[in-house]
Structures are given as structure tokens and as C-alpha cells.
Design an enzyme around this catalytic site. Structure first.
Site, mmCIF file in Angstrom:
data_model
loop_
_atom_site.group_PDB
_atom_site.id
_atom_site.type_symbol
_atom_site.label_atom_id
_atom_site.label_comp_id
_atom_site.label_asym_id
_atom_site.label_seq_id
_atom_site.Cartn_x
_atom_site.Cartn_y
_atom_site.Cartn_z
ATOM 1 N N ARG A 36 0.813 -1.210 0.000
ATOM 2 C CA ARG A 36 0.000 0.000 0.000
ATOM 3 C C ARG A 36 0.854 1.271 0.000
ATOM 4 O O ARG A 36 0.614 2.191 -0.782
ATOM 5 C CB ARG A 36 -0.929 0.001 1.214
ATOM 6 C CG ARG A 36 -2.407 -0.135 0.857
ATOM 7 C CD ARG A 36 -3.196 -0.632 2.064
ATOM 8 N NE ARG A 36 -2.968 -2.059 2.169
ATOM 9 C CZ ARG A 36 -3.790 -2.976 1.652
ATOM 10 N NH1 ARG A 36 -4.913 -2.612 1.100
ATOM 11 N NH2 ARG A 36 -3.505 -4.248 1.723
ATOM 12 N N THR A 37 1.839 1.319 0.879
ATOM 13 C CA THR A 37 2.625 2.548 0.977
ATOM 14 C C THR A 37 3.440 2.765 -0.298
ATOM 15 O O THR A 37 3.465 3.865 -0.853
ATOM 16 C CB THR A 37 3.543 2.494 2.227
ATOM 17 O OG1 THR A 37 2.729 2.231 3.366
ATOM 18 C CG2 THR A 37 4.271 3.798 2.422
ATOM 19 N N LYS A 54 22.504 -7.450 1.554
ATOM 20 C CA LYS A 54 23.627 -8.312 1.862
ATOM 21 C C LYS A 54 24.918 -7.520 1.987
ATOM 22 O O LYS A 54 25.654 -7.663 2.919
ATOM 23 C CB LYS A 54 23.787 -9.377 0.756
ATOM 24 C CG LYS A 54 23.335 -10.757 1.188
ATOM 25 C CD LYS A 54 23.692 -11.809 0.153
ATOM 26 C CE LYS A 54 22.757 -11.705 -1.051
ATOM 27 N NZ LYS A 54 23.098 -12.604 -2.144
ATOM 28 N N ARG A 75 11.386 2.823 3.252
ATOM 29 C CA ARG A 75 10.918 2.092 4.428
ATOM 30 C C ARG A 75 12.058 1.201 4.886
ATOM 31 O O ARG A 75 12.796 0.654 4.050
ATOM 32 C CB ARG A 75 9.706 1.241 4.114
ATOM 33 C CG ARG A 75 9.414 0.223 5.226
ATOM 34 C CD ARG A 75 8.103 -0.448 5.107
ATOM 35 N NE ARG A 75 7.034 0.506 5.329
ATOM 36 C CZ ARG A 75 5.756 0.181 5.474
ATOM 37 N NH1 ARG A 75 5.385 -1.086 5.407
ATOM 38 N NH2 ARG A 75 4.834 1.104 5.664
ATOM 39 N N HIS A 114 5.718 6.499 11.052
ATOM 40 C CA HIS A 114 5.156 6.239 9.734
ATOM 41 C C HIS A 114 4.289 7.467 9.434
ATOM 42 O O HIS A 114 3.062 7.400 9.414
ATOM 43 C CB HIS A 114 4.320 4.956 9.792
ATOM 44 C CG HIS A 114 3.885 4.436 8.459
ATOM 45 N ND1 HIS A 114 4.104 5.115 7.278
ATOM 46 C CD2 HIS A 114 3.216 3.303 8.112
ATOM 47 C CE1 HIS A 114 3.598 4.412 6.274
ATOM 48 N NE2 HIS A 114 3.058 3.313 6.743
#
Lengths: 310, 310, 310
Positions: free
Chosen positions: B58-59, B86, B107, B135
Site C-alpha cells: 500500500r505505501t 547483503k 521504508r 510512519h
């Protein structure tokens, strides 16, 4: 003015479209091919969402390309599919996507997924393949390829070869053929991969007669179109069964020496069932078929989003 | 002329914005919704980079959609995230992205990741969620949804339900509420998922009083807004603990029969804590909440990139 | 009028381009940097396909950014790479992509993959790295960075450090240097990671003399450019070997105290071979190098797609 048959419509199955609807589509695709500089920006300022719950390079990228050429912006769910599948229902995912976009192109492993999506979505759903029967845009481009290369779909003789049981491309193609008047349709597959009764009943009701064969040889030289479908090892409960049949459903250059001017179609990607030495034969039509995926999908998106027939 | 409060600013936490800043945002979103044909191409010829080190359908997609609607092009790091994580430090990745783009939406699982990014980036960082507290764009769209559906944020009674400990949506929403004057705020969660002291102290300093409850029943019928948060099984050290509480924090149609005209919010995706039979009730506001993510994020990008208040 | 040397050409190896071709590229990149508002939309209505069969954040995203800035639309194969690799030949994948797009940027682990692709593709192939020798756009941006920071490429002294055996960036850079007249070129690597004979023979034939060293110290203070390459643990059959050498090929702030005004390049991402305390030194040029990837790749795409030299 947009096409009444197409504008705003969900594209779930080729069965939902009449022969006339298909002709509208094909003439629009013809026009886009003939006059690439005049392609309208029907989707300018529109967002197309692609949601592939099963990987599909050709379908996803050709729809994306088609949308971009019509001026759309594309958002893609794919990078999150693995996490989405874990936690969220399909209807919640579709409700989200339809609130972000103006049209959704989706693929899903489950039968009926696109129908379910269409029931919760306010924007048109285009089925990029679900379950084992429906892949309407593929059938449309298959018919379009035949129409361009053979001049017509009616009156020709067809062999649909390989996995006719699980390959949604095979079932969809037959549903499409049933809109036309082919001279004959042979279904050539090993016993375990025969067409499902459900599909056979549907096309019989539509007036399409088919004949089942174990091997292609008896009709080679008689058919105009050979539609190959992938034979996937994982469809066989017993690997030995696969080893037994795979040779019999393999199209090679030497086999095609007896094929006259039949064209060979294949939805691709291919595995073993289509040899590389076929590529240079005039019979090989599958690369052209892949290429025509773009104009057909452009025409489809254009018409669904209210663009006029051309 | 752009908004002084917003233009060029990093959006790391809703705590960094005043009530007036939020009102500017909401009025801009209102304008975009009211006049979709007049949305300015504030981000034309700009590149927005999305970098989601944690999946987020969604974001990610609503920010992408918002950016595209404002005329931006979007580049997405996601396909490479597994390999990036990594080998490369976050600050190297961000320094790369800021040299390719004009704004980064990110995010990250770690607390403070967006702050770190903002320190090495010359272009604005928009925090699409980091750690367990921040958020900001979610809290902004939550408040905006309440404002649209209830006409105001002040003076209402709120229940924040479910995992208030790990869900960053819960902490961010409280930080947002603290900019307003709610009549009362109930925190309803099982003992192991109580709000952290750190967050409680912060909001207390901001003048927001909260009351902790074990179950929703006592305040049902009294609250105007029920903000559900996911309860994730993996948060419980002992699976039996999860089984014990999950029923108590489940919103169902029958439960809501005593809820009057309270609206139910949920950041989605939902798991078990929100039943599907709620969807058709007038109380269900979470689909509208998801939809409003696009205009709020459009307004946010527009203002940060120097667009004027509307 | 487009550049005859560049227009429509595949970009497989920097060896295929003359010094004059490179100067055309660099002057075009200079112009794009100097006048960002005048960048032509050379790729308007064109589709660029990115096909990375090996992950590559910087190369993929900087090519995407470059294409978008020139007005192109971008389609990306990456989300499907794992499934594609399972079933389809590279030539089938490329034939599909070339029928959807106007130019393909690809990366592949196998030597010669880009050449193979160019043989089946009607649209230009840009090699974003294949096998262990060719990564032409990286070498071009390396030379361009030196040209901007040192004013010239000729007459300087170079140390190419680290894994010169498997790092395609090292081989490509030497192929690029061979078009110029460096004063001296030192190859500094542990024994197991020495430059391959094949590469050494090629550059010797081009007139470039190199000297092999075990450590950087003897030439530190004498060289103008230190080109670091990653040393990947997995290149060592014996992990102890890695532990033994990794310290000797590590650039640190204290080491650079004896380096004068030498610039340090690194294709990034870095692992241990480049310490973070170097970042603030005036010697550190690798972030600028990364940034210059965009204008150089813009110039490359512009020229290949028929844009005129600037």
C-alpha cells in the site's frame, strides 16, 4: 465515440466477446500497426496496475508496453507478491489497487480469480490468465496472428498440440476458434493431457467439433495451423510418463518437412516441445505472434478505456 | 510560492509538523480531490526513488501513484533489495539514490533509518515507515480520513486497538492525535502488546492523556473512532499467548452492533483482527482510508517539492 | 544529425569505440551537465527494456534514470528473472524484449551474453556487464570522472587495485585506458587475483604497458588515480587465503596520508576494501563517480538512439 461492446468492460474470458467485437479489436490493432505515428494517447493521465500472482514475462511486459505506448503510467504489484500472498485476501488487494488505478491487468493461479476481482473492483479488470481455462488476450492475439498470416480464421484446419488439459492457452484458443468456422480442429495430446470434458462440452455447445488424436503425424500436411503448447514435466504424477511422451510432442525441422505451409504457433516460453532448428523455417510464426501481442493489447486497452474503433 | 513549513523538508516523523502544517496538507489534499483535472504537474521532470527495505504494497504503490499523478518518473530499488541488504551500508545506498533522484521515499525495519538517510542525502527523505514508531504519511492520512468522515479531529473519543507496542501505525497515530484535542483516547491491547513507555512519555509531554484497557467492550458505544492495528502472531514469544488473546481483539459485525456511528479504521492489510462481515457496515472506513492515501501523499510530495498550499 | 560512430550501434565492449568516439560521448555528457534544462527528449515515445540477469542496483537504476530523463519509458524484466532463468533460453528472452522495445540494457553472468543478444536483436544492445571482462558504460564513466577531476586521462599514473582477475570493472577500465596514453599503470593484487593473461595480451597489443605489484605502498605518492575493485570472499577457494590478503588491499584514511592528491575511484558497492573514514578526504572521488554515471549513460543512450553530438 467508444465501442459500446468494449468500453468499460472487464475482459475475463474470450467467451464474453462476439466475433464482431473481435473484428473491432483486430481492425484497431491493424490501424495501430499501419500508422504507428498516429497512435492516440487514449490512456494519458491514466494509471494501469499490473498484478501478477504468477510470473509471466511476456504477458506482463507486453501489457506494460502497450499501456505505456498509449500514454498510461504503470504501477506494478509484482515486487510485493510473495508478501502479499502470505497475508492478504485477493479481494482486499484488488480493492486497494482499484483505488489507485484506472484499470488492472492481473494473473492468478486460481480459476475464477479475475471474476472475483471484477466483482470488487470499480475499474475494469483484464484477465492476464487465471486457472486452466482463461487467458483472453492470448487467444485474441493468436487469432489475430492467424488472420494476418493466413488472411482469415474461417475454413482453416487446426491442430492444437501438447498439454491441452492444463494449458490455459489451449482452452482459450479453442474458445476463440469457436467464434469462427474452422474446417477442422484436431486435439493432439497424450492421454493424461487430454482436454477437460468441461471445455469440450462448452465448445461443442458453441458448435465447434473437435477430433482427438494421439500423434500429430496423421494430420501433418493437412493442417494449416499447428498450435503448440508447453508440456510441463511437473504435470505428470510419474516422471517416467513424461519421459515416454515428450518425444512424440516435439516439433522439429525434420518433422515439419511434411507440413507444407502450415504455420506453427506457440505462446512461449518453450521448453522441449519446440526445437530451435524450426526458428529459421518459414513455418515458424511464434516470434511474430509474440510481437503482435503488443498491438493487440494496445487495441484492447484502447477500446476498454473508451477509445473509438479504428 | 511554496509552503515555508514544507518545502524541501524531510518527512521523518509527524512530530516535526505543527497542526497548522497538517491543515495546509489536508487543504491541499481536499483541493486535489475536489478538482482532479487541475492537479498541477509539480513533479514534472523530477525523479522519485522508492526504496523499500521491508515489503509494503500500500505505501509503496500509493506513493508511486501519487508521484506519477504529479508528473514525476519513478525508479524503484525493490527488485535489488535482497542483494543490497547483503553487501552495502544504508548510507552508501542512500548516497547513490540521492545522486539519481530528486526525492526518496523509503521504508526500513530499523528505528532511525530515515533520520540516518536524511543526514547523508541532499534530497528530501520521506519516511514510509521505520522501526516501531514512525510512519508519518500513514498518520497524516489517518487524521485526514477522520477529518473527512467526522468533520473534525478535535473533541472526538478514540480507541486504538490491538498491537500498540510494535505497530508503528499505532504510535504514529498517537503522535498525530497529540497535535489535536481529542476528548479521550483509550489504548486497548493485551498485556504483552501495551504501548511502550517511551511513546507514552512523549505523548504525555505533548498533553495527550490516554487510558489503558484490556478489552474494547467497556468503551464501545462511547467512542467515535476505533483504530484497529494488526496483531501479528510472530510478536508473541509463546504461540499459546496469541491464541488466548486473538479473539478478544477481533472486530466483527455483531460486536459493532453496539458501536453506534463509530468509524473503524485499519491501516491494512488485515489478518484476523478485522472480520470480512464488517465490510458492508456503514462503520467500515478502512477502504476509504486506503483510497485517501493517494491524495494525502500527493499533497505531501507537492508541498515538499515546493508546490504552493492550495 | 546523429553521430555515425554511435547511432544504432550495440555497446558491447569499450574496445569497439575509438578515442574520438569516447570524446564525443564525454562532450555530450559535459553538455548535459552544464545545461540540464536543455537536455533533449531524444527518447520520447521510445521504450527502453532493462534485463538484469544478475542484480545491479547502480547500473540498473542509473540507466533507468538516464532513459527517463531523455523522455523514454522503461520496462523491467527483473521481477521475472528467477522464473525466466529457469525455463527460457537467453535468445528467446531477447527476441521477446526486442519486439517490445527500442533498446535493451542487459547484464548477464556469462561471458559473451551481450554479443549473443546483439546477434538476435534488431534493436541496440547495451551491455551493462557480462562475464568477467566487459562493462563498457562503467569504463566510460570511470574515464569521464578522471577527465573531469584531473582534467585529462593522458600522462597520468594509475594503480588498479584489488581483484583484477574476476572484477569486470578492472578489465574494462584497462581496455578503456588503452585508448589513451597513461604515463604508467600498476596492477596491484594478491597472487590469486592477478589479471588474466587474455586481458594482459589484449592491452599489450593495444600498446598499454602495465606493471604488477603485490602491494600498493611502493607506488603510493607516485600515482594520480587509485582504482579500487571489490575483493569478494567467494572468489577464494580457501577462506584463509582471503583472511590473509584482505588487510593488504584495504584503503584507509591513514594509508592515504601518503597519497598526495591522488583520487580514489571505486565502482561500488564496497565491502571491506574501502574504509568509511576515507569518505571525507578530498581524495575520495567514488561518490562523484557514481553521480556521473547518469550523465554518461544519458549521453550513451542519446548517441545510440541517433541524437547528435553536443
Amino acid at each position: 465515440m467508444g465501442s459500446i461492446a468494449w468500453s468499460g468492460k472487464d475482459v475475463l474470458s474470450i467467451l464474453d466477446f462476439s466475433r464482431e467485437d473481435l473484428e473491432t479489436l483486430f481492425e484497431t490493432a491493424d490501424d495501430f500497426l499501419k500508422r504507428p505515428g498516429s497512435v492516440p494517447k487514449t490512456l494519458a493521465d491514466r494509471i494501469v496496475a499490473t498484478a501478477f500472482f504468477e510470473p509471466s514475462t511476456r504477458t506482463r511486459l507486453s501489457f506494460s508496453t502497450a499501456a505505456l505506448k498509449l500514454g498510461a503510467k504503470v504501477i506494478d504489484l509484482s515486487p510485493d507478491v510473495s508478501s502479499v500472498l502470505k497475508g492478504e485476501s485477493l479481494s482486499d488487494t484488488i480493492r486497494m489497487l482499484q483505488s489507485y488505478s484506472d484499470l488492472i491487468v492481473m494473473r492468478h493461479p486460481s480459476e475464477g480469480a479475475a471474476l472475483l476481482a471484477s466483482e470488487v473492483s470499480d475499474v475494469p479488470i483484464v484477465n492476464g490468465g487465471d486457472g486452466s481455462q482463461h487467458h483472453p488476450s492470448q487467444a485474441m492475439l493468436d487469432l489475430y496472428t492467424i488472420r494476418r498470416l493466413k488472411g482469415r480464421v474461417d475454413g482453416l484446419r487446426y491442430a492444437v498440440v501438447g498439454d491441452t488439459r492444463y494449458a490455459r492457452t489451449a482452452a482459450s484458443f479453442l474458445y476463440g476458434l469457436a467464434k469462427y468456422k474452422p474446417a477442422s480442429v484436431y486435439l493432439v495430446s497424450p492421454e493424461g493431457l487430454r482436454m477437460r470434458d468441461e471445455v469440450k462440452n462448452s465448445i461443442r455447445k458453441l458448435g465447434l467439433r473437435t477430433e482427438e488424436l494421439d500423434t500429430l503425424e496423421p494430420v501433418l500436411g493437412k493442417v494449416d495451423v499447428i498450435y503448440m503448447n508447453r508440456i510441463q514435466k511437473e504435470r505428470f504424477p510419474d516422471p517416467n510418463e513424461y519421459e515416454k511422451v515428450k518425444g512424440s510432442y516435439r516439433i522439429t525441422k525434420s518433422l515439419l518437412s511434411g507440413a507444407g505451409d502450415a504455420i506453427v504457433l506457440h505462446p512461449l516460453p518453450r521448453i522441449n516441445e519446440l526445437a530451435y532448428d524450426v526458428d529459421d523455417l518459414p513455418n515458424a510464426a511464434y516470434m511474430e505472434q509474440a510481437r503482435l501481442g503488443v498491438p493487440v493489447r494496445m487495441a484492447l486497452l484502447h477500446l476498454v478505456m473508451g477509445g473509438g474503433a479504428r
